[in-house]
Design a protein around this motif. Structure first.
Motif, PDB file in Angstrom:
ATOM      1  N   PRO A   1     -12.598 -16.232 -10.517  1.00  0.00           N
ATOM      2  CA  PRO A   1     -12.172 -17.385 -11.321  1.00  0.00           C
ATOM      3  C   PRO A   1     -11.349 -16.985 -12.542  1.00  0.00           C
ATOM      4  CG  PRO A   1     -14.478 -16.891 -11.749  1.00  0.00           C
ATOM      5  CD  PRO A   1     -14.034 -15.948 -10.660  1.00  0.00           C
ATOM      6  N   ALA A   2     -11.292 -15.684 -12.856  1.00  0.00           N
ATOM      7  CA  ALA A   2     -10.636 -15.273 -14.098  1.00  0.00           C
ATOM      8  C   ALA A   2      -9.224 -14.722 -13.884  1.00  0.00           C
ATOM      9  CB  ALA A   2     -11.500 -14.226 -14.811  1.00  0.00           C
TER      10      ALA A   2
ATOM     11  N   SER B   1      -6.311 -15.880 -13.557  1.00  0.00           N
ATOM     12  CA  SER B   1      -5.170 -16.401 -14.300  1.00  0.00           C
ATOM     13  C   SER B   1      -5.052 -15.754 -15.678  1.00  0.00           C
ATOM     14  CB  SER B   1      -5.271 -17.923 -14.429  1.00  0.00           C
ATOM     15  OG  SER B   1      -6.441 -18.254 -15.139  1.00  0.00           O
ATOM     16  N   GLU B   2      -6.136 -15.184 -16.162  1.00  0.00           N
ATOM     17  CA  GLU B   2      -6.126 -14.534 -17.486  1.00  0.00           C
ATOM     18  C   GLU B   2      -5.955 -13.014 -17.380  1.00  0.00           C
ATOM     19  OE1 GLU B   2      -6.738 -16.325 -20.395  1.00  0.00           O
ATOM     20  OE2 GLU B   2      -6.956 -18.205 -19.281  1.00  0.00           O
TER      21      GLU B   2
ATOM     22  N   TRP C   1     -12.179  -7.517 -19.879  1.00  0.00           N
ATOM     23  CA  TRP C   1     -12.695  -8.305 -21.015  1.00  0.00           C
ATOM     24  C   TRP C   1     -12.746  -9.795 -20.681  1.00  0.00           C
ATOM     25  CZ3 TRP C   1     -15.223  -5.119 -23.704  1.00  0.00           C
ATOM     26  CH2 TRP C   1     -14.720  -3.867 -24.056  1.00  0.00           C
ATOM     27  N   VAL C   2     -11.911 -10.238 -19.762  1.00  0.00           N
ATOM     28  CA  VAL C   2     -11.992 -11.657 -19.374  1.00  0.00           C
ATOM     29  C   VAL C   2     -12.866 -11.857 -18.134  1.00  0.00           C
ATOM     30  CG1 VAL C   2      -9.843 -12.376 -20.449  1.00  0.00           C
ATOM     31  CG2 VAL C   2      -9.812 -11.583 -18.084  1.00  0.00           C
ATOM     32  N   CYS C   3     -13.356 -10.760 -17.567  1.00  0.00           N
ATOM     33  CA  CYS C   3     -14.326 -10.856 -16.470  1.00  0.00           C
ATOM     34  C   CYS C   3     -15.627 -11.388 -17.049  1.00  0.00           C
ATOM     35  CB  CYS C   3     -14.546  -9.473 -15.859  1.00  0.00           C
ATOM     36  SG  CYS C   3     -16.067  -9.335 -14.904  1.00  0.00           S
ATOM     37  N   ALA C   4     -16.196 -12.400 -16.414  1.00  0.00           N
ATOM     38  CA  ALA C   4     -17.410 -13.021 -16.955  1.00  0.00           C
ATOM     39  C   ALA C   4     -18.658 -12.560 -16.211  1.00  0.00           C
ATOM     40  CB  ALA C   4     -17.287 -14.533 -16.899  1.00  0.00           C
ATOM     41  N   SER C   5     -18.551 -11.479 -15.438  1.00  0.00           N
ATOM     42  CA  SER C   5     -19.701 -10.991 -14.647  1.00  0.00           C
ATOM     43  C   SER C   5     -20.321 -12.119 -13.824  1.00  0.00           C
ATOM     44  CB  SER C   5     -20.778 -10.373 -15.544  1.00  0.00           C
ATOM     45  OG  SER C   5     -20.231  -9.332 -16.308  1.00  0.00           O
TER      46      SER C   5
END
Ligand code: SF4
Ligand code: SF4
Lengths: 292, 135
Positions: B40-41, B43-44, B71-75
């Protein structure tokens, strides 16, 4: 089986609505739970680095407290606590070396831990112990006409080894709401991440996810979205403010904990719902459906 | 992008460190792209999850350390759940974060957060952010 109750930090503060509605529902079901004495924060996220044992100490200490209460299992309604406690438990069960190191590190505790506490989520208790067919008999105010989209997010279902239902298409909440008389709405974003902890340093990422997830639920006809995680709830409820600022066509939608809908159906008093803590007001839709 | 590949880079300590911290065999990845397809990440991200794995395979340390992808990975563990080779990509992202955090390079600077930012969010958000983004 004696079950202890682990609330976690946020159920005592911002998510008091989650805790009060949970406790009232359990009481209505005749289930007694006792809060663990001297519990501590679980750490919220399971440590992923192989050498990072220190961060498993906090969840394991809670399992020790559970044993000290004379319980065989610990129940939490919070998806993040559930994930962290259960993963730490599985980790030490499958890795005796780590367990020994952790036990040695906290040798000031009166007992050591041996992997013998079960970690349960409230939804598992409802599904597997109470059982939905029995729950149906306790419903005094069916949620007739309410269309509920169930949002699971990440940590109830992933990783598969500890998930409480199917990893891609969980059904437990849908089945719960059908049992309570509501109409369950399926939507494709029910296990899509809300952006999680990025809400602190990067709220716009969360707004983008909130927009996507809630618009998807609304397009399927949902009146409300239900969930089990105080962080998801903050992102999907409170962050609707930023979402509406960025996406002008966005329409707000009420977000509730599954336990609040359960409490309504089981006849709990309105005070136990703590609807004053919601950002998007669910009063209009609940009143319209005759539920308040 | 022009990338120099060398045996020296592939055999560098850096690659061994990531394998050790993540507990993953990086060479198992056959670049199907499924991890990136469901992330889901993306695009960032400047490097997609499958590219992060490829860069580790090739030992592209400088490129990786400058990336913001982890850093934009939300696990969220979607990649882990879907990788046909059983690679835990989220753990590789964690290893990359840890390598920087252990040099005392905090990503979220707690003293710089305003009172408003701190009061605005629940404890569960602050604790998880600090656990992921500070050392
Ligand atoms: S899904 Fe697995 S095998 Fe496919 S590119 Fe990603 S890490 Fe490699
Ligand atoms: S864990 Fe990180 S890399 Fe994997 S899918 Fe989720 S956000 Fe993407």
């Amino acid at each position: 089986m004696k079950i202890s109750y682990y609330p976690g930090c946020t159920l005592k503060t911002n998510a008091k609505n989650f805790e009060d509605s949970t406790l009232c529902s359990l009481k209505a079901l005749g289930i007694e739970v006792e809060e663990i004495n001297r519990w501590n924060c679980c750490g919220t996220v399971f440590s992923l680095a192989t050498d990072d044992l220190i961060h498993h100490v906090a969840p394991i200490r809670n399992l020790i407290r559970t044993k000290q209460a004379g319980s065989d299992a610990v129940m939490t309604p919070c998806a993040m606590c559930y994930n962290t406690l259960k993963r730490a438990n599985e980790k030490v069960k499958s890795d005796p070396d780590s367990l020994e190191k952790i036990n040695n590190f906290i040798d000031y505790e009166k007992i050591s831990y041996h992997g013998d506490v079960k970690v349960l989520h409230l939804l598992e208790i409802l599904r597997d112990q109470v059982k939905f067919e029995n729950l149906a008999k306790k419903v005094v105010k069916p949620l007739n006409g309410l269309k509920v989209a169930s949002y699971y997010g990440c940590l109830l279902v992933r990783p598969k080894e500890i998930g409480l239902d199917d990893v891609e298409n969980p059904q437990v909440m849908e089945n719960l709401f059908t049992t309570l008389g509501a109409k369950s709405i399926d939507f494709p974003h029910k296990t899509e991440c809300c952006g999680s902890y990025q809400t602190v340093d990067n709220p716009s990422i969360v707004a983008e996810r909130t927009h996507k997830i809630l618009t998807s639920a609304r397009n399927r006809g949902a009146d409300v979205v239900a969930m089990s995680c105080p962080l998801c709830a903050f992102n999907l409820d409170n962050r609707q403010k930023q979402t509406a600022e960025i996406y002008s066509e966005f329409k707000k939608i009420p977000v509730l904990y599954f336990s609040q809908l359960l409490a309504i159906a089981l006849g709990c008093p309105e005070a136990a719902l703590r609807l004053d803590l919601q950002y998007v007001d669910p009063n209009p839709v609940l009143k319209q459906k005759g539920l308040l | 992008m022009r990338v120099n590949i060398s045996q020296k880079k592939v055999r560098d300590q850096f690659v061994a460190k990531i394998e050790e911290l993540s507990g993953q065999s990086i060479l198992a990845c056959y670049q199907c792209g499924k991890c990136s397809a469901g992330c889901p990440a993306v695009s960032e991200m400047d490097i997609l999850p499958n590219q992060v794995i490829r860069f580790v395979q090739l030992g592209l340390k400088d490129e990786l350390l400058q990336s913001k992808s982890y850093w934009v990975c939300a696990s969220c563990f979607t990649c882990n759940a879907r990788c046909p080779k059983g690679i835990k990509i989220a753990e590789v992202m964690e290893a990359l974060r840890q390598i920087l955090l252990r040099k005392k390079k905090d990503y979220v600077k707690i003293p710089k957060l305003t009172d408003h930012e701190k009061e605005d969010v629940p404890p569960i958000a602050l604790i998880s952010s600090f656990r992921k983004y500070t050392s």
